[in-house]
Design a protein around this motif. Sequence first.
Motif, PDB file in Angstrom:
ATOM      1  N   GLY A 141     -12.521   0.093   2.946  1.00 32.67           N
ATOM      2  CA  GLY A 141     -11.500  -0.244   1.963  1.00 32.67           C
ATOM      3  C   GLY A 141     -11.832   0.174   0.544  1.00 32.67           C
ATOM      4  O   GLY A 141     -11.071  -0.108  -0.382  1.00 32.67           O
ATOM      5  N   ARG A 142     -12.938   0.873   0.382  1.00 31.22           N
ATOM      6  CA  ARG A 142     -13.346   1.265  -0.966  1.00 31.22           C
ATOM      7  C   ARG A 142     -12.298   2.192  -1.577  1.00 31.22           C
ATOM      8  O   ARG A 142     -11.869   3.168  -0.963  1.00 31.22           O
ATOM      9  N   GLY A 143     -11.876   1.872  -2.799  1.00 32.85           N
ATOM     10  CA  GLY A 143     -10.870   2.678  -3.487  1.00 32.85           C
ATOM     11  C   GLY A 143      -9.462   2.144  -3.339  1.00 32.85           C
ATOM     12  O   GLY A 143      -8.550   2.641  -4.006  1.00 32.85           O
ATOM     13  N   TYR A 144      -9.260   1.138  -2.488  1.00 33.94           N
ATOM     14  CA  TYR A 144      -7.949   0.507  -2.321  1.00 33.94           C
ATOM     15  C   TYR A 144      -7.918  -0.815  -3.094  1.00 33.94           C
ATOM     16  O   TYR A 144      -8.902  -1.542  -3.138  1.00 33.94           O
ATOM     17  N   ARG A 145      -6.759  -1.148  -3.668  1.00 34.60           N
ATOM     18  CA  ARG A 145      -6.646  -2.388  -4.442  1.00 34.60           C
ATOM     19  C   ARG A 145      -6.462  -3.612  -3.557  1.00 34.60           C
ATOM     20  O   ARG A 145      -7.127  -4.625  -3.733  1.00 34.60           O
ATOM     21  N   ASN A 146      -5.518  -3.535  -2.632  1.00 36.62           N
ATOM     22  CA  ASN A 146      -5.134  -4.705  -1.835  1.00 36.62           C
ATOM     23  C   ASN A 146      -5.410  -4.425  -0.363  1.00 36.62           C
ATOM     24  O   ASN A 146      -4.863  -3.477   0.207  1.00 36.62           O
ATOM     25  N   LEU A 270       4.797  -9.295   5.004  1.00 35.61           N
ATOM     26  CA  LEU A 270       4.365 -10.398   4.152  1.00 35.61           C
ATOM     27  C   LEU A 270       3.548  -9.921   2.951  1.00 35.61           C
ATOM     28  O   LEU A 270       3.767 -10.372   1.827  1.00 35.61           O
ATOM     29  N   LEU A 271       2.609  -9.003   3.182  1.00 33.09           N
ATOM     30  CA  LEU A 271       1.644  -8.629   2.148  1.00 33.09           C
ATOM     31  C   LEU A 271       1.816  -7.208   1.610  1.00 33.09           C
ATOM     32  O   LEU A 271       1.420  -6.932   0.484  1.00 33.09           O
ATOM     33  N   GLU A 272       2.306  -6.302   2.422  1.00 30.66           N
ATOM     34  CA  GLU A 272       2.324  -4.873   2.125  1.00 30.66           C
ATOM     35  C   GLU A 272       1.005  -4.429   1.481  1.00 30.66           C
ATOM     36  O   GLU A 272       0.971  -3.976   0.336  1.00 30.66           O
ATOM     37  N   PRO A 273      -0.078  -4.541   2.228  1.00 29.57           N
ATOM     38  CA  PRO A 273      -1.375  -4.145   1.669  1.00 29.57           C
ATOM     39  C   PRO A 273      -1.466  -2.628   1.509  1.00 29.57           C
ATOM     40  O   PRO A 273      -0.662  -1.880   2.069  1.00 29.57           O
ATOM     41  N   ASP A 274      -2.464  -2.197   0.759  1.00 27.47           N
ATOM     42  CA  ASP A 274      -2.691  -0.760   0.592  1.00 27.47           C
ATOM     43  C   ASP A 274      -3.376  -0.161   1.814  1.00 27.47           C
ATOM     44  O   ASP A 274      -3.283   1.046   2.054  1.00 27.47           O
ATOM     45  N   VAL A 275      -4.098  -0.998   2.557  1.00 32.40           N
ATOM     46  CA  VAL A 275      -4.804  -0.533   3.746  1.00 32.40           C
ATOM     47  C   VAL A 275      -5.006  -1.726   4.674  1.00 32.40           C
ATOM     48  O   VAL A 275      -5.110  -2.868   4.227  1.00 32.40           O
ATOM     49  N   MET A 276      -5.043  -1.455   5.986  1.00 31.93           N
ATOM     50  CA  MET A 276      -5.376  -2.467   6.981  1.00 31.93           C
ATOM     51  C   MET A 276      -6.608  -1.982   7.735  1.00 31.93           C
ATOM     52  O   MET A 276      -6.654  -0.827   8.188  1.00 31.93           O
ATOM     53  N   PRO A 298       7.153   0.577  12.951  1.00 35.01           N
ATOM     54  CA  PRO A 298       8.553   0.491  12.512  1.00 35.01           C
ATOM     55  C   PRO A 298       9.415  -0.427  13.380  1.00 35.01           C
ATOM     56  O   PRO A 298      10.455  -0.918  12.922  1.00 35.01           O
ATOM     57  N   ASN A 299       8.994  -0.667  14.626  1.00 31.32           N
ATOM     58  CA  ASN A 299       9.745  -1.576  15.495  1.00 31.32           C
ATOM     59  C   ASN A 299       9.543  -3.037  15.112  1.00 31.32           C
ATOM     60  O   ASN A 299      10.324  -3.898  15.533  1.00 31.32           O
ATOM     61  N   TRP A 300       8.503  -3.302  14.302  1.00 34.78           N
ATOM     62  CA  TRP A 300       8.138  -4.692  14.019  1.00 34.78           C
ATOM     63  C   TRP A 300       8.009  -4.967  12.532  1.00 34.78           C
ATOM     64  O   TRP A 300       7.468  -6.001  12.135  1.00 34.78           O
ATOM     65  N   SER A 301       8.479  -4.060  11.709  1.00 34.61           N
ATOM     66  CA  SER A 301       8.424  -4.240  10.266  1.00 34.61           C
ATOM     67  C   SER A 301       9.722  -3.748   9.652  1.00 34.61           C
ATOM     68  O   SER A 301      10.248  -2.701  10.052  1.00 34.61           O
ATOM     69  N   VAL A 302      10.229  -4.482   8.684  1.00 33.19           N
ATOM     70  CA  VAL A 302      11.438  -4.034   7.992  1.00 33.19           C
ATOM     71  C   VAL A 302      11.103  -3.076   6.859  1.00 33.19           C
ATOM     72  O   VAL A 302      12.004  -2.507   6.238  1.00 33.19           O
ATOM     73  N   ASN A 303       9.820  -2.894   6.598  1.00 33.70           N
ATOM     74  CA  ASN A 303       9.374  -2.013   5.527  1.00 33.70           C
ATOM     75  C   ASN A 303       9.496  -0.562   5.994  1.00 33.70           C
ATOM     76  O   ASN A 303       8.789  -0.132   6.909  1.00 33.70           O
ATOM     77  N   SER A 304      10.358   0.202   5.360  1.00 29.65           N
ATOM     78  CA  SER A 304      10.605   1.577   5.794  1.00 29.65           C
ATOM     79  C   SER A 304       9.412   2.494   5.566  1.00 29.65           C
ATOM     80  O   SER A 304       9.359   3.595   6.115  1.00 29.65           O
TER      81      SER A 304
END
Length: 339
Positions: A141-146, A270-276, A298-304
């Motif tokens: 996760g280095r370099g990612y904010r959230n 819920l969170l829209e993280p920068d990385v998982m 995309p089948n399980w998230s409303v975030n396009s």
Amino acid sequence: MPEPHERMKEISEEYFIGVDIGGTKVAAGLVDSAGEITHQMRIPMVATDAIAGLAAVTSAIDSVHAAASLNPELHRLIAAIGICAPGPLNPQTGVVINPPNLPGWRNFPLAAEISKAYSLPVRVDNDGNAAALAEALWGAGRGYRNIFYATIGTGIGTGIVFDGRIYHGRTGAAGEGGHMTIDYRGPRCGCGKRGCIEALASGPAIARRASEQIAAGRPSSILERTEGHLGRITSEMVAQSYLAGDALAKEVLGETAMFLAVWLGNIVDLLEPDVMILGGGASSMLHPFFPEIRSQLPNWSVNSQCQEIPLLAAQYGADAGIAGGAALCRGLTARTMKH
């Protein structure tokens, strides 16, 4: 190649002792400010009572201290001790409340006891939070904010890091993502709820579903690995059979990937993280399914834009607890320490 003491001067002004407390073992290591583990030790955890449990922790720390003392300058640079402890616990006070795997500890002031023993500042947090912070500072996760992090093994633990800080919530109990229900009619989880992602996608859940399918008459080479004993099936055996081309093993792991896609779709919304980031023993066997998980999001998230979020394997493996404990110590000094 520089000598160890020369390298220490080049990359690190501080060292930390990271401690990982489990139900059966205590691991401790010396970690530099770049996140590299330079010494480590594992000993059995004996937790017949609070005193015995504390003795196991101090024994592991003493072993690391002894290794560090061979280099006096390195020993002098040890700045703090960070501990991954089983919850529930209070990360602000360092008190371990009532962990089921360590029955001797009830409202046990772990941070205060360790700080008193070593005259160093101490931080305590759960393994998911601490490992998330280690990955944020030094790992995938280095370099990612959230960052959203999950460790998949015997259970599923998670951690949320926003702008380099663990999100603890109001009382320190936030981040229990492994106990999010995705099927209210699903199997009962150890926490008492039904259909938690832990009850569906952890290592024991993978083994259970394979056992159920074989008991129902499905042929599989998995059973050969147990000499015919259904109760001995493990998730590792499922993974081995998958690599050998077993159809049932592929189906079980594919279903696990689908469960994770449903869950991570909710996390994105819920969170829209920068990385998982996924770590833990079971996540390595699921790594071949990462593209499938991402394709299902995309089948399980409303975030396009959900598929734009990277899904990465954790950098720290079995040493995540040691690195996580050390990560808790970043920026921690005797002046800022509060019990």
